[in-house]
Design an enzyme around this catalytic site. Structure first.
Site, PDB file in Angstrom:
ATOM      1  N   PRO A  17       0.822  -1.211   0.000  1.00 35.11           N
ATOM      2  CG  PRO A  17       0.091  -0.923   2.212  1.00 35.11           C
ATOM      3  CD  PRO A  17       0.821  -1.891   1.308  1.00 35.11           C
ATOM      4  N   GLY A  18       0.498   2.223  -0.800  1.00 31.28           N
ATOM      5  CA  GLY A  18       1.205   3.505  -0.824  1.00 31.28           C
ATOM      6  C   GLY A  18       0.222   4.624  -0.478  1.00 31.28           C
ATOM      7  NE  ARG A  19      -3.968   6.513  -4.940  1.00 30.39           N
ATOM      8  CZ  ARG A  19      -3.548   7.329  -5.898  1.00 30.39           C
ATOM      9  NH1 ARG A  19      -3.683   8.617  -5.757  1.00 30.39           N
ATOM     10  NH2 ARG A  19      -3.028   6.841  -7.011  1.00 30.39           N
ATOM     11  NE  ARG A  21      -2.452  12.246  -7.514  1.00 28.97           N
ATOM     12  CZ  ARG A  21      -3.759  12.203  -7.288  1.00 28.97           C
ATOM     13  NH1 ARG A  21      -4.352  13.147  -6.581  1.00 28.97           N
ATOM     14  NH2 ARG A  21      -4.489  11.215  -7.756  1.00 28.97           N
ATOM     15  CE1 TYR A  47      -1.681  10.487 -13.412  1.00 34.16           C
ATOM     16  CE2 TYR A  47      -1.899  11.358 -11.188  1.00 34.16           C
ATOM     17  CZ  TYR A  47      -1.203  10.611 -12.124  1.00 34.16           C
ATOM     18  OH  TYR A  47      -0.043   9.992 -11.754  1.00 34.16           O
ATOM     19  CB  CYS A  64       4.757  31.380 -16.043  1.00 29.98           C
ATOM     20  SG  CYS A  64       5.087  32.817 -15.050  1.00 29.98           S
ATOM     21  CD  GLU A  65       2.486  25.306 -18.377  1.00 32.43           C
ATOM     22  OE1 GLU A  65       1.955  25.004 -19.443  1.00 32.43           O
ATOM     23  OE2 GLU A  65       3.713  25.479 -18.244  1.00 32.43           O
TER      24      GLU A  65
HETATM   25  C1  LIG Z   1       2.708   2.518  -7.130  1.00 38.95           C
HETATM   26  C2  LIG Z   1       2.858   1.127  -6.703  1.00 38.95           C
HETATM   27  C3  LIG Z   1       2.343   0.699  -5.488  1.00 38.95           C
HETATM   28  C4  LIG Z   1       1.516   1.575  -4.595  1.00 38.95           C
HETATM   29  O1  LIG Z   1       0.320   1.939  -5.217  1.00 38.95           O
HETATM   30  P1  LIG Z   1      -0.765   2.786  -4.404  1.00 38.95           P
HETATM   31  O2  LIG Z   1      -1.845   2.986  -5.400  1.00 38.95           O
HETATM   32  O3  LIG Z   1      -0.123   4.039  -3.985  1.00 38.95           O
HETATM   33  O4  LIG Z   1      -1.189   1.944  -3.246  1.00 38.95           O
HETATM   34  C5  LIG Z   1       2.591  -0.593  -5.097  1.00 38.95           C
HETATM   35  N1  LIG Z   1       3.313  -1.434  -5.880  1.00 38.95           N
HETATM   36  C6  LIG Z   1       3.817  -1.048  -7.066  1.00 38.95           C
HETATM   37  C7  LIG Z   1       4.600  -1.998  -7.851  1.00 38.95           C
HETATM   38  C8  LIG Z   1       3.605   0.226  -7.516  1.00 38.95           C
HETATM   39  O5  LIG Z   1       4.094   0.594  -8.699  1.00 38.95           O
END
Ligand SMILES: *Cc1c(COP(=O)(O)O)cnc(C)c1O
Length: 432
Positions: A292-294, A331, A335, A362-363
């Site tokens: 998990p990241g986000r 972002r 997107y 400046c965009e």
């Molecule tokens: C970006 C990524 C993550 C994390 O994704 P989230 O959407 O931020 O949870 C995990 N594994 C891999 C391989 C990624 O590229």
């Protein structure tokens, strides 16, 4: 009331994060700035970790995808919470090594790791290099052979699953630059090649089907597709793959209308599938990794800005310009990401205006949000953009030579800088 549990408002009508008054934060550290509720980050990590304990009897590892937000203190927090980290570059790996992160718990990703990055991984005995392609597999094996060591690897597989997310952040299908394709036989060939190599230890397989996914089915489907491949490998080669890395991609709340599933729902459903399907196939349930990241940092962070000018163009729109923009949050430009914007010093007031929040670059495309509801504001007011904890600081640039923002962690009524504001001197440091 807000998109994140750690956001609220106090009796002065000021927005708070982790109970800390955001207007006070702006006064103390200046704007623009990023602020995180440290307890919220730790709570999320604990929750993922608990799910591994509950659903897989602890037979797994949570690996925080540090590309979402990477700095030394975040690495320390992961270390303290007993989770691993996923790095995708020499720079992220260097950050982890700089705080003595246990290298067995580092996972190294990337579709085009450089020779030097692979050397760095081998020299530091990174626990798992997620190998993306044959060139990398062969280079890595050669480097490990030259150093007389064996390096742990997993292979990144494209399970061919369309997770119905934004097309820019979709990575699970065959048309993706990441990983080995299943349906062409490329994956199986690579697995056989890896098994035959003497300086890599094939620990298992990896898949990551996309990002900001709300639906549970694609995760469950991906897990079963991967287990089918485990079975095929066992049948054809006798080799038992021990680890299954299911990637990240769990969605978070950017707007009140977003309905992400609880992490525990995801973990329960996917683990039920993994446990029962591996039994059906006569396989031992593999060691599970999740990345998990986000979902760890996204809703735990906000950005604070000061309003500079308000430009009302009759019958067109009202621009509210702030002292940051696409440099600290690209972002929306990339997107059209949705965000909730609140006037931090008027949080108790009604959001009666419909405005476009613009940055100072400046965009023309330097916008944070269009047609968003906001309290009536004037120059000097503080704006908070919520759920900016993931992919904001980490994607920031110095466009227009605007220094990068500081990052403040708030915890139990105290605030501290974990990243300082960049200075003009640092901006020209590499110039000759
Ligand atoms: C970006 C990524 C993550 C994390 O994704 P989230 O959407 O931020 O949870 C995990 N594994 C891999 C391989 C990624 O590229």
């Amino acid at each position: 009331m807000y998109v994140s549990d750690c956001i609220s408002a106090n009796e002065r009508g000021h927005l708070t994060i982790g109970s800390y008054d955001t207007v006070e934060l702006a006064k103390k550290y200046g704007t623009p700035l990023y602020a995180y509720d440290e307890n919220e980050i730790r709570k999320n990590l604990k929750e993922f970790k608990k799910s591994i304990d509950d659903e897989y009897g602890g037979n797994g590892l949570v690996v925080y995808a540090s590309k979402a937000f990477c700095c030394k203190e975040m690495m320390r927090v992961c270390m303290q919470e007993g989770v691993g980290v996923d790095v995708v570059s020499g720079g992220e790996l260097y950050t982890a090594l700089s705080v003595d992160f246990p290298t067995e718990n580092i996972v190294f990703h990337g579709n085009n790791k450089t020779y030097d990055e692979l050397v760095m991984a081998v020299e530091n005995n990174v626990g798992r290099v997620i190998v993306d392609n044959l060139t990398e597999l062969e280079t890595l094996n050669t480097i490990a052979a030259e150093k007389g060591v064996k390096i742990g690897i997993m292979l990144r597989i494209k399970p061919g699953i369309d997770a119905h997310t934004h097309s820019f952040i979709k990575t699970g299908q065959i048309d993706s630059k990441f990983g080995f394709a299943l349906e062409t036989g490329e994956a199986l060939d690579a697995i056989k090649e890896a098994i035959a190599m003497s300086n890599v230890e094939l620990r298992g397989l990896h898949c990551h089907i996309g990002s900001q996914i709300f639906d549970l089915d694609p995760f469950e489907l991906a897990a079963t597709v991967m287990l089918d491949l485990f079975k095929q490998v066992k049948d054809e080669t006798g080799y038992e793959l021990k680890e299954l890395n299911l990637g990240g991609g769990f969605g978070i709340k950017y707007l009140k209308s977003d309905r992400p599933r609880a992490f525990s729902d995801y973990m329960r459903k996917v683990s039920a599938a993994v446990n029962s399907y591996s039994k059906d196939l006569g396989l031992e349930c593999p060691f599970i990794l999740i990345e998990p990241g986000r979902s760890v940092v996204g809703a735990a962070g906000i950005t604070l800005y000061t309003v500079g000018c308000v430009k009302d163009i009759p019958d067109v729109r009202t621009y509210v310009s702030v002292d940051g923009g696409m440099g600290d949050n690209p972002r929306y430009a990339l997107y059209q990401s949705a965000y909730e914007v609140i006037c931090a010093n008027k949080a108790g007031d009604k959001r009666e205006w419909t405005v476009t929040v613009a940055g100072k670059c400046c965009e023309s495309g330097d916008l944070i949000q269009e047609w968003t509801r906001l309290q009536p504001v004037e120059p000097g007011d503080i704006l908070a953009v919520l759920s900016t904890g993931a992919y904001n600081y980490s994607m920031a640039s110095n466009y227009n030579r605007i220094p990068r923002l500081p990052v403040i962690f708030v915890k139990n009524g105290k605030a501290r800088e974990v990243i300082k504001r960049e200075t003009y001197d640092q901006l020209i440091e590499c110039d000759i």
